[in-house]
Motif scaffolding. Sequence first.
Motif, short mmCIF file in Angstrom:
data_model
loop_
_atom_site.label_atom_id
_atom_site.label_comp_id
_atom_site.label_asym_id
_atom_site.label_seq_id
_atom_site.Cartn_x
_atom_site.Cartn_y
_atom_site.Cartn_z
N ASP A 51 0.83 -1.20 0.00
CA ASP A 51 0.00 0.00 0.00
C ASP A 51 0.87 1.26 0.00
OD1 ASP A 51 -2.22 1.52 0.04
OD2 ASP A 51 -2.78 1.10 2.13
N ASN A 52 1.77 1.36 0.97
CA ASN A 52 2.62 2.54 1.06
C ASN A 52 3.65 2.61 -0.06
OD1 ASN A 52 1.43 3.67 3.31
ND2 ASN A 52 2.68 2.46 4.72
N LEU A 111 -7.76 -7.38 -0.71
CA LEU A 111 -6.73 -6.36 -0.53
C LEU A 111 -5.82 -6.31 -1.76
CD1 LEU A 111 -5.93 -4.47 1.82
CD2 LEU A 111 -4.19 -6.15 2.47
N SER A 130 -7.46 -4.50 -4.43
CA SER A 130 -7.49 -3.04 -4.21
C SER A 130 -6.12 -2.42 -4.51
CB SER A 130 -7.94 -2.72 -2.78
OG SER A 130 -6.90 -2.99 -1.87
N PHE A 131 -5.04 -3.16 -4.27
CA PHE A 131 -3.70 -2.63 -4.58
C PHE A 131 -3.51 -2.49 -6.09
CE2 PHE A 131 -1.87 -4.59 -0.44
CZ PHE A 131 -2.40 -3.53 0.28
N LYS A 138 -5.35 0.58 -7.02
CA LYS A 138 -4.62 1.77 -6.58
C LYS A 138 -3.45 2.05 -7.53
CE LYS A 138 -2.02 3.82 -2.75
NZ LYS A 138 -1.65 3.81 -1.33
#
Length: 394
Positions: free
Chosen positions: A206-207, A245, A248-249, A252
Amino acid sequence: MNKKTIRDVELNGKTVFCRVDFNVPLENGEITDDTRIRAALPTIQYLSENGAKVILASHLGRPDGQVKEELRLDPVAKRLSDLLGSAVVKTDEVIGDEVHTAASNLKPGDIMLIENVRFHPGEKKNDPELAKAFADLADIYVNDAFGAAHRAHASTEGVAHHIPAVAGFLLEKELEILGKAMENPERPFTAIIGGAKVKDKIGVIDNLLDKVDNLIIGGGLAYTFIKAMGYEVGKSLLDEEKIDLAKSFMEKAEQKGVNFYTPVDVVVADDFSEDANIKVVPIEDIPSDWEALDIGPKTVEKYAEVIRSSKLVVWNGPMGVFEKDAFAKGTKGIAEALANADGVYSIIGGGDSAAAVEKFDLADKMDHISTGGGASLELMEGKTLPGVAALNDK
Ligand SMILES: Nc1ncnc2c1ncn2[C@@H]1O[C@H](COP(=O)(O)OP(=O)(O)O)[C@@H](O)[C@H]1O
Ligand SMILES: O=C(OP(=O)(O)O)[C@H](O)COP(=O)(O)O
């Protein structure tokens, strides 16, 4: 670095509790790569040469608060003695009478190693009593375990609150090199994430998507993404809970304009062994009762191209089960691409990744081999490592 180091404290005659990361790969009780032990030698030798009585502590594997015979530190103590050229006393206990007696017998310059700290249930819980018991053994705490600095455990964090606490040379060097590379990263900046610690590693993505231009996924981590793309992964490593997840990455990445690469072909086996039936298949065709254990040749070629077009590459986690020759080609291909890429600054992180480049004899062709995988990833994310935060400021 704004933290005190072993240069800033008086060591002569003092007892030092020094946390190191001797979490080395083992096969049948033999150490297959001693990079992490060698990396801690400058600190250990400095402490000893400056008259400290040195108590070393490390974890090995994930024994979950129980004694696991195969995870005792005896082979590590033996290798350390060989590398130092002097005897290292090893205790069979983590804490208690045996450790106290051994510690009180130390003379200036002597070195001892306590048993695998993760045999004690208090270590991972950062139990204050265990942390205090470690501190009571010594006058000074030294953290040189960069690879475990992202863990807030009794021997990496808790102990630092009781006695003067400073960094060793390895911790200092890692923070300096990784900090410099991340301060103003050269672009295109590519991160390659693989390995088997899916839960740990998926969390950093994510980061990382806020920092990198290219994100490449391989190793056991890849199959949660491949599943999220709608394909079947057979018996491959999969974290069911992280499928959404992973999805979603990928979304993103698209929104942020980050190029996100997952394998296009993989090496599958019908058994987890060297003599299994093995074949290369596109990811659409992973057979239901087979397991994907490496990335395939087309994937290696694609990833190598991205590497060659980058200026900074940070690689953490092998692309496949490189310990077995049949599944080592993907990791070797990526290591070779990195070693031969002109003008690319390469940082390799993680115990197994370091072992892989050593195995392929390419270590000296990399710009920096970090002893920490998860720790270097968390640093890159911009997180403060608890094992560093707990040390005394300058
Ligand atoms: N496809 C895969 N399936 C299962 N295990 C894998 C796969 N690819 C890589 N691995 C394993 O991942 C391990 C390393 O993972 P990890 O500890 O996360 O890396 P590092 O120590 O470099 O941070 C290796 O022992 C390797 O065999
Ligand atoms: O091997 C380690 O981490 P890494 O595989 O991320 O390099 C460290 O010794 C930390 O071990 P842990 O992930 O069991 O806390």
